[in-house]
Design an enzyme around this catalytic site. Structure first.
Site, mmCIF file in Angstrom:
data_model
loop_
_atom_site.group_PDB
_atom_site.id
_atom_site.type_symbol
_atom_site.label_atom_id
_atom_site.label_comp_id
_atom_site.label_asym_id
_atom_site.label_seq_id
_atom_site.Cartn_x
_atom_site.Cartn_y
_atom_site.Cartn_z
ATOM 1 C CD GLN A 114 -10.150 9.543 7.667
ATOM 2 O OE1 GLN A 114 -11.222 8.972 7.511
ATOM 3 N NE2 GLN A 114 -9.742 10.491 6.842
ATOM 4 C CD GLU A 169 -13.225 16.887 -1.225
ATOM 5 O OE1 GLU A 169 -12.700 16.010 -0.542
ATOM 6 O OE2 GLU A 169 -12.695 17.368 -2.231
ATOM 7 C CG ASP A 186 -5.981 15.071 4.622
ATOM 8 O OD1 ASP A 186 -7.159 15.252 5.010
ATOM 9 O OD2 ASP A 186 -5.673 14.168 3.827
#
Length: 611
Positions: free
Chosen positions: A215, A515, A314
């Site tokens: 990442q 989130e 994503d």
């Protein structure tokens, strides 16, 4: 000398890097058994199966799986999974974070008493999110998909049971605001010595099925955070060679050369070497490759999906070559945010080597940083529109038109500001840039800047606001030179974020942190993408605590939202209050309940810590 330096770094890495292999690879990573189970439909979330521990040695499970494959039915698959797999989650255990305290110093930076209570509750959430790897994983590593690490850590929450690479940067921001340096040092040791050293890269997360991709490379910056917050200076001695190793990984495996007007530039991209569905999203990837993307080489589709997962974005229209996810082509994009991060990695590594007395290595990193800044200015900056954009190397042009960089672009354009790539701008250029950001809508709306203004139904597009994007925007605007307007805009975005997360936290007294959030309505969770919105939530808490630490002298708790005349979009308690006509009483009662709930939780958490 420069080429020699980079070659040495690459040679130090190359021998150790392997994709998902080993005894469990046929179960958790690829092959007909994984395909049969993931496409059977017995799990609504593909991640469930690959997180399930084995109840027998892998060779026994694989042998039984070969028998299963001779007679595949839903009932047979369900019976097989029940016999050979345990429920997910048993590979991790809750833990006590030894340096947690009920009165962290961040509370003293907050002027508003209500926000002090809010911050105190966020501090308690670290106890909810703290984990350790179960001793069973170390005893029988071949029966788990989890990669074992030695020290406690903090997870994001929800379906994300393990820890994740770039999430951890903002989690650490919050932990350090709560004086938890010991926990942060342990998490750094997990990354450095349990993952990076043996694997040659920092994986997406600590699961075997993530070892093919990374990442955004934030580890060097995490070490910098720790050291800047009073961490042990001696920690750098053993950490620095491994940080060099991670940089080498990105330069050896994720770099690309671009030529413009006869001049060649080296930049980086996301390019995971995966030619199969992501195990944790197997069914979703397979159906996409067989459906909307059926006209394309499926290996390229799978590589593009994995590369987008490596980006952290994503998914997003940012990676699309046309309309929809079926056109995803992530490796064709040279991302402005990744290269901004690597620029800061290079300058930070130069400083670290200087601190360690290695002037020659420091000089080489400074040369690399200067070359990257030059390449980014020439390839990724549109001076006419005063905007940073990604580069589409399939066409060799900047993505700064309505067809390649839709409308106002993406929130990633704030990252170069954070990186210091605008530090040399004149006041006129800064003013033009801030004006462009404002006119494009990046400084308005609820919660903070959305990932984009493209409503693609993907989660890294409109209307979703992501905590890292808000953090980069606030930090980037605050760094712009000689601009009171940019400074004010940074503070305003910090207030928008705090207002939104506070609303969501206060709703129904559930104290949920999402989130991602909506740009349309403060406090509302975001949506779209492959899975339902998750709560917890590591980086949301960390960014909130970071803003409360930096801007706590002026941030104010919002009044609970005024109730609409229509009940559309309201939850049950709002409708009840509206019907009763007692808004003021409800607000006062809610605040009292919130404070009481927070204090009770803090005491419970403190008691749990002591015993």
């Amino acid at each position: 000398a420069k080429m020699w330096f980079l070659c040495v770094l690459v040679f130090a890495l190359a021998a150790g890097l392997e994709p998902c292999t080993g005894p469990t690879s046929q179960i958790y990573c690829s092959g007909p058994l994984l395909k049969a189970i993931q496409l059977s439909g017995i799990f609504s979330d593909s991640k469930t199966f690959v997180d399930m521990p084995l109840l027998a040695p892998p060779e026994q499970v694989i042998a039984a799986g070969k028998i299963l494959l001779q007679n595949i039915t839903t009932d047979n698959i369900r019976a097989f999974v029940t016999k050979y797999f345990a429920a997910p989650g048993g590979d991790l255990v809750p833990c006590i974070l030894s340096d947690w305290g009920s009165s962290p110093s961040v509370l003293g930076a907050i002027a508003d008493p209500t926000l002090q209570d809010f911050a105190a509750d966020l501090n308690v959430k670290w106890l909810d999110l703290g984990r350790m790897v179960s001793p069973n994983v170390s005893a029988q590593p071949n029966q788990f998909s989890l990669l074992s690490v030695q020290k406690p850590f903090v997870i994001p929450g929800g379906r994300f049971r393990e820890f994740y690479y770039w999430d951890t940067y903002w989690i650490m921001q919050g932990l350090l605001a709560c004086d938890m340096n010991v926990t942060v040092q342990g998490m750094l040791e997990n990354f450095l010595f349990d993952l990076l050293e043996p694997l040659g890269l920092v994986p997406n997360g600590n699961r075997v099925y993530y070892t093919q991709r990374s990442q955004p490379p934030m580890l060097t910056l995490m070490v910098g955070l720790y050291l800047d917050s009073g961490g042990d200076p001696g920690f750098l001695t053993n950490a620095l060679p491994l940080l060099d190793k991670e940089y080498a990984f990105w330069m050896a495996n994720r770099s690309v050369t671009v030529t413009l007007n006869g001049e060649s530039f080296t930049l980086n991209r996301f390019d995971a070497p995966v030619t199969a569905p992501r195990p944790e999203s197997y069914a979703e990837d397979f159906r996409l490759a067989q459906g909307p993307a059926a006209s394309r080489n499926e290996s390229l589709v799978y590589a593009a999906l994995a590369s987008a997962a490596e980006s952290g974005w994503d998914f997003s229209s940012r990676w699309f070559a046309g309309a929809g996810l079926g056109t995803i082509a992530t490796p064709n994009i040279v991302p402005v945010d990744l290269n901004s991060i690597l620029y800061v990695v290079e300058t930070t590594l130069a400083d670290m080597h200087t601190d360690m007395g290695n002037q020659s290595a420091a000089a080489l990193y400074n040369i690399a940083a200067a070359a990257r800044a030059d390449a980014m200015t020439k390839l990724l900056f549109d001076s006419t529109r005063v905007r940073w954009c990604d580069l589409n190397i399939s066409s060799g042009t900047q993505r700064n038109t309505t067809t390649s960089c839709p409308g106002a672009g993406f929130a990633s354009q704030f990252v170069p500001l954070w990186a210091g790539l605008a530090d040399h701008w004149s006041p006129k250029t800064v003013a033009s840039h801030v004006a462009a950001l404002r006119s494009d809508g990046w400084l308005s709306g609820a919660s903070g800047p959305p990932a984009s203004f493209v409503n693609s139904t993907q989660q890294w597009d409109f209307p979703n606001v992501w905590p890292p994007s808000v953090w980069f925007a606030v930090e980037g605007l605050a760094r712009l030179p000689s601009s009171p307007e940019a400074t004010a805009a940074a503070r305003d975005l910090a207030q928008k974020y705090i207002t939104s997360v506070y609303y969501g936290w206060a709703d129904q007294g559930a104290h949920n942190m999402f989130e991602k959030y909506s740009n349309v309505a403060a406090g509302r969770a975001g949506g779209g993408g492959e899975y339902d919105v998750q709560t917890g939530f590591g980086w949301s808490n960390g960014v909130a605590l970071s803003f409360l630490q930096s801007y706590g002298d002026t941030l104010v708790a919002p009044t609970l939202p005024a109730l609409a005349s229509s009940t559309e979009g309201l939850n049950s308690w709002q409708i009840a209050v509206l019907s009763a006509g007692c808004v003021t009483a409800a607000v006062l009662l809610a605040v009292a309940v919130f404070q009481l709930h927070r204090r009770c939780r803090a005491r419970v958490g403190a008691f749990y810590f002591v015993v």
